[in-house]
Design a protein around this motif. Structure first.
Motif, PDB file in Angstrom:
ATOM      1  N   LEU A  37       0.810  -1.329   0.046  1.00 45.64           N
ATOM      2  CA  LEU A  37      -0.100  -0.076  -0.074  1.00 45.64           C
ATOM      3  C   LEU A  37       0.760   1.292  -0.068  1.00 45.64           C
ATOM      4  CD1 LEU A  37      -2.490   1.642   0.220  1.00 45.64           C
ATOM      5  CD2 LEU A  37      -2.568   1.171   2.623  1.00 45.64           C
ATOM      6  N   TRP A  38       1.887   1.323   1.004  1.00 44.15           N
ATOM      7  CA  TRP A  38       2.723   2.609   1.226  1.00 44.15           C
ATOM      8  C   TRP A  38       3.698   2.772   0.137  1.00 44.15           C
ATOM      9  CZ3 TRP A  38       0.356   6.125   3.754  1.00 44.15           C
ATOM     10  CH2 TRP A  38      -0.635   5.628   4.606  1.00 44.15           C
ATOM     11  N   ASN A  42       1.340   5.041  -5.138  1.00 44.26           N
ATOM     12  CA  ASN A  42       0.243   5.380  -3.967  1.00 44.26           C
ATOM     13  C   ASN A  42       0.137   6.738  -3.485  1.00 44.26           C
ATOM     14  OD1 ASN A  42      -1.463   2.968  -4.924  1.00 44.26           O
ATOM     15  ND2 ASN A  42      -0.940   1.840  -3.061  1.00 44.26           N
ATOM     16  N   THR A  45      -0.535   9.356  -5.491  1.00 43.94           N
ATOM     17  CA  THR A  45      -2.173   9.339  -5.677  1.00 43.94           C
ATOM     18  C   THR A  45      -2.758  10.195  -4.481  1.00 43.94           C
ATOM     19  OG1 THR A  45      -2.094   7.412  -7.119  1.00 43.94           O
ATOM     20  CG2 THR A  45      -4.055   8.003  -6.146  1.00 43.94           C
ATOM     21  N   MET A  46      -2.003   9.791  -3.362  1.00 45.68           N
ATOM     22  CA  MET A  46      -2.631  10.376  -2.118  1.00 45.68           C
ATOM     23  C   MET A  46      -2.490  11.909  -2.114  1.00 45.68           C
ATOM     24  SD  MET A  46      -1.506   7.538   0.800  1.00 45.68           S
ATOM     25  CE  MET A  46      -1.649   5.831   0.578  1.00 45.68           C
ATOM     26  N   THR A  98      -1.870  -1.758  -7.095  1.00 46.10           N
ATOM     27  CA  THR A  98      -2.513  -2.425  -5.958  1.00 46.10           C
ATOM     28  C   THR A  98      -4.205  -2.042  -6.361  1.00 46.10           C
ATOM     29  OG1 THR A  98      -2.356  -0.294  -4.849  1.00 46.10           O
ATOM     30  CG2 THR A  98      -0.514  -1.773  -4.386  1.00 46.10           C
ATOM     31  N   ASP A  99      -5.018  -2.735  -5.484  1.00 49.55           N
ATOM     32  CA  ASP A  99      -6.454  -2.341  -5.517  1.00 49.55           C
ATOM     33  C   ASP A  99      -6.678  -0.903  -4.916  1.00 49.55           C
ATOM     34  OD1 ASP A  99      -6.857  -5.159  -6.377  1.00 49.55           O
ATOM     35  OD2 ASP A  99      -7.216  -5.697  -4.336  1.00 49.55           O
ATOM     36  N   PHE A 100      -5.923  -0.305  -4.143  1.00 50.30           N
ATOM     37  CA  PHE A 100      -6.389   0.854  -3.679  1.00 50.30           C
ATOM     38  C   PHE A 100      -5.663   1.727  -4.880  1.00 50.30           C
ATOM     39  CE2 PHE A 100      -4.299   4.860  -2.392  1.00 50.30           C
ATOM     40  CZ  PHE A 100      -5.208   5.476  -1.669  1.00 50.30           C
ATOM     41  N   ILE A 103      -8.442   2.028  -7.653  1.00 49.39           N
ATOM     42  CA  ILE A 103      -9.777   2.791  -7.416  1.00 49.39           C
ATOM     43  C   ILE A 103      -9.520   4.044  -7.139  1.00 49.39           C
ATOM     44  CG2 ILE A 103     -11.679   2.924  -5.560  1.00 49.39           C
ATOM     45  CD1 ILE A 103     -11.197   0.107  -4.935  1.00 49.39           C
ATOM     46  N   ALA A 104      -8.217   4.316  -6.411  1.00 53.56           N
ATOM     47  CA  ALA A 104      -7.949   5.983  -5.937  1.00 53.56           C
ATOM     48  C   ALA A 104      -7.355   6.661  -7.034  1.00 53.56           C
ATOM     49  CB  ALA A 104      -6.980   5.747  -4.762  1.00 53.56           C
TER      50      ALA A 104
END
Length: 238
Positions: A37-38, A42, A45-46, A98-100, A103-104
């Protein structure tokens, strides 16, 4: 997520010490070894998601017509567009999908673009129908993808990438407090973006219809083949 595979012909410390650098050097090794995740993709994106409220506050700061505030808003918008280019590339290059992220990433894209369009229309800089066409297209394509997802995925086309570039350029020019010839130029850039938005949207609809028909035809063929095989098995058992 697993680490970087050990190279053939070596094991233990000796194999690790003789391994060739992975593509991208230190950045590549660091990115691949990130937690699922990290990871860097990602995180970008965050950052883009966090930029949305900041961008809105900057764009609407001091009544929404202050050139200095608009310049800061443009900088935030530009950073968001740049991170959009890099996070997907890093995710694919270093296997950081990743799945996150799936979506994100599209949510972040639509959030920053939607916020910019709505704010510009609210300020009176951009006609509401332009905002409606662009956001309606994006929402429609998203629903369309869900409609055909069981049959396959509609790939991003070259026209879709050109549309994204045109939209980002046009919106960025509208965020800046431009006057004179540049203000006229941004009108035409936005016109090109709207045309590409409509044309690529219709192309996606066509692809979705074809994909769904093919998927349904294949499903019927498989069902008929299974029924024929079952019937043959019953006849053989008699």
């Amino acid at each position: 997520m697993t680490g970087v595979p050990a190279p053939a012909g070596g094991s233990g410390a000796q194999g690790a010490s003789s391994a060739k650098p992975v593509r991208g050097g230190k950045l590549g090794a660091a990115a691949v070894n990130q937690a699922s995740l990290w990871n860097v993709a990602n995180l970008l994106t965050m950052v883009r998601l966090l930029l949305v409220p900041g961008f809105v506050m900057l764009l609407l700061g001091n009544g929404g017509y202050d050139p200095a505030w608009r310049s800061f808003a443009w900088a935030a918008f530009a950073v968001a567009m740049i991170t959009d280019l890099f996070d997907g590339h890093l995710a694919r290059t270093y296997n950081l999908v990743t799945d996150f992220g799936k979506i994100a990433d599209p949510i972040a894209d639509k959030a920053i673009m939607g916020a910019a369009l709505i704010c510009l229309s609210w300020l009176g800089d951009l006609p509401w129908w332009v905002t409606g066409v662009i956001l309606g297209r994006e929402l429609g394509i998203t629903l369309l993808r869900f409609w055909v997802i069981r049959y396959g995925v509609i790939p991003a086309s070259r026209g879709g990438k050109m549309k994204t570039l045109a939209q980002g350029t046009a919106v960025g020019m509208y965020v800046l407090a431009l006057t004179g010839p540049l203000a006229t130029l941004r009108f035409w850039v936005m016109a090109v973006a709207v045309v590409l938005t409509v044309v690529t949207g219709l192309d996606y609809v066509k692809q979705a219809v074809v994909l769904r028909r093919q998927g349904m035809a294949e499903a019927r063929a498989e069902a008929e083949a299974a029924a024929a095989a079952a019937e043959s098995a019953r006849e053989a058992a008699k």
